[in-house]
Design a protein around this motif. Structure first.
Motif, PDB file in Angstrom:
ATOM      1  N   UNK A   1      55.062  26.888  43.918  1.00  0.00           N
ATOM      2  CA  UNK A   1      54.027  27.950  44.286  1.00  0.00           C
ATOM      3  C   UNK A   1      53.916  29.249  43.719  1.00  0.00           C
ATOM      4  N   UNK A   2      52.390  29.432  43.433  1.00  0.00           N
ATOM      5  CA  UNK A   2      51.998  30.589  42.464  1.00  0.00           C
ATOM      6  C   UNK A   2      52.066  31.807  43.709  1.00  0.00           C
ATOM      7  N   UNK A   3      52.481  32.383  43.390  1.00  0.00           N
ATOM      8  CA  UNK A   3      52.798  33.410  44.393  1.00  0.00           C
ATOM      9  C   UNK A   3      51.846  35.204  44.484  1.00  0.00           C
ATOM     10  N   UNK A   4      50.710  35.220  44.503  1.00  0.00           N
ATOM     11  CA  UNK A   4      49.938  36.246  44.075  1.00  0.00           C
ATOM     12  C   UNK A   4      49.847  38.059  45.029  1.00  0.00           C
ATOM     13  N   UNK A   5      50.930  37.812  45.418  1.00  0.00           N
ATOM     14  CA  UNK A   5      50.733  39.535  45.963  1.00  0.00           C
ATOM     15  C   UNK A   5      51.033  40.450  45.949  1.00  0.00           C
ATOM     16  N   UNK A   6      51.091  40.528  44.591  1.00  0.00           N
ATOM     17  CA  UNK A   6      51.322  41.829  43.427  1.00  0.00           C
ATOM     18  C   UNK A   6      49.812  41.260  42.152  1.00  0.00           C
ATOM     19  N   UNK A   7      48.867  40.951  42.899  1.00  0.00           N
ATOM     20  CA  UNK A   7      47.342  41.244  41.767  1.00  0.00           C
ATOM     21  C   UNK A   7      46.696  41.806  41.633  1.00  0.00           C
ATOM     22  N   UNK A   8      47.076  43.386  42.857  1.00  0.00           N
ATOM     23  CA  UNK A   8      46.536  43.899  42.375  1.00  0.00           C
ATOM     24  C   UNK A   8      47.048  45.382  41.203  1.00  0.00           C
ATOM     25  N   UNK A   9      48.560  44.715  41.261  1.00  0.00           N
ATOM     26  CA  UNK A   9      48.930  45.951  39.829  1.00  0.00           C
ATOM     27  C   UNK A   9      48.067  45.091  38.618  1.00  0.00           C
ATOM     28  N   UNK A  10      47.897  44.139  38.811  1.00  0.00           N
ATOM     29  CA  UNK A  10      47.609  43.862  36.871  1.00  0.00           C
ATOM     30  C   UNK A  10      46.769  44.154  36.281  1.00  0.00           C
ATOM     31  N   UNK A  11      46.607  44.429  35.451  1.00  0.00           N
ATOM     32  CA  UNK A  11      45.861  45.260  34.636  1.00  0.00           C
ATOM     33  C   UNK A  11      45.041  44.608  34.525  1.00  0.00           C
TER      34      UNK A  11
END
Lengths: 100, 188
Positions: free
Chosen positions: B178-188
């Motif tokens: 499963x791709x867990x996308x909860x920290x998307x906004x942290x990526x530059x």
């Protein structure tokens, strides 16, 4: 015995009513149900006897009455049921009569 | 299920001795036993009578019940801690219960039984539940002069015993699938 009716052995009625064998023996000894046969090994119960046996067990457990009292209670309850049915039938007939 | 005053059910005083309790039960049981009574509500009434007798005939159950009854009658939150089950807290007249859920129970939903002051109630946990969510069960809080408080189930998703090898293997399988996308906004 009716060849089309269903019958139960002693073990089967114990299972069907979830009652210990001793309790069934007591119920038969008191004449609350009267299976054909001369003893537990040969006793044959009708399916109608299941509900009477269950009722006797419930009364014994809930009302803490001894078995001879249960036998009396069961026959009085059966009579009461018949009288209630008859009363209801007569009331309905009376209502129809009064409506006319 | 409402809180039942067993003494009222059996029409006896709270100080009644065991003989009085037994006699009261026998009298009412004969009157309301569904096998005997023609009363249409006899079964419900008999169940209440039987429940009351079941508790009051047993000394230790009666002592526990008396304690609960006193608190119920006092209608006050003070001193309740000693009778509340674990994970049950008080907030004014509302009861808060922390419900621990396994991740799959939170994801798929489940049905659980909650302990309350008046016995157990069933609660359906909806699918996709999350930690911190509050589910309200109306009318299972404390009784007060304007009515009754509610019971709130606060959900907390916890990991099952992580020491077990089986559980660890299960999480390892999941981590790849499963791709867990909860920290998307942290990526530059």
């Amino acid at each position: 015995m009716d060849p089309n009716a269903q019958y139960l052995t002693f073990d089967e009625i114990c299972y069907a009513t979830q009652s210990p064998s001793q309790m069934i023996v007591e119920i038969v000894n008191q004449g609350i149900v009267e299976p054909e046969g001369s003893g537990p090994e040969t006793w044959v119960f009708t399916t109608q006897m299941i509900s009477v046996t269950k009722r006797a067990c419930r009364l014994h457990r809930d009302l803490e009455i001894d078995w001879s009292g249960i036998a009396l209670a069961i026959s009085l309850i059966e009579e009461l049921d018949q009288l209630r049915d008859e009363n209801q039938r007569l009331r309905k007939r009376l209502e129809r009569f009064l409506d006319q | 299920m409402d809180f039942q005053d067993y003494y009222k059910t059996l029409s006896i005083a709270a100080s009644a001795d065991s003989e009085t309790i037994k006699n009261a039960y026998r009298k009412l049981a004969r009157q309301y036993h569904p096998d005997v009574s023609g009363h249409h509500k006899s079964e419900e009434k008999f169940k209440q009578i039987a429940e009351a007798y079941e508790v009051l005939r047993d000394q230790s159950k009666r002592a526990q019940y008396d304690q609960l009854l006193r608190h119920q009658q006092a209608q006050s939150g003070q001193g309740l801690d000693d009778v509340l089950p674990e994970n049950l807290y008080l907030e004014a007249h509302n009861l808060i219960i922390i419900v621990l859920l396994a991740p799959w129970e939170a994801a798929l939903g489940t049905s659980i039984e909650l302990p309350t002051l008046s016995g157990k109630v069933k609660l359906r946990i909806p699918a996709n539940s999350e930690t911190g969510q509050r589910l309200r069960i109306k009318g299972h809080g404390l009784v007060h002069k304007d009515g009754q408080g509610d019971l709130f189930a606060v959900l907390k998703v916890v990991l099952p015993d992580s020491g077990s090898e089986g559980i660890k293997r299960y999480w390892q399988q999941q981590s790849g699938s499963v791709i867990f996308g909860s920290r998307k906004e942290w990526r530059g």
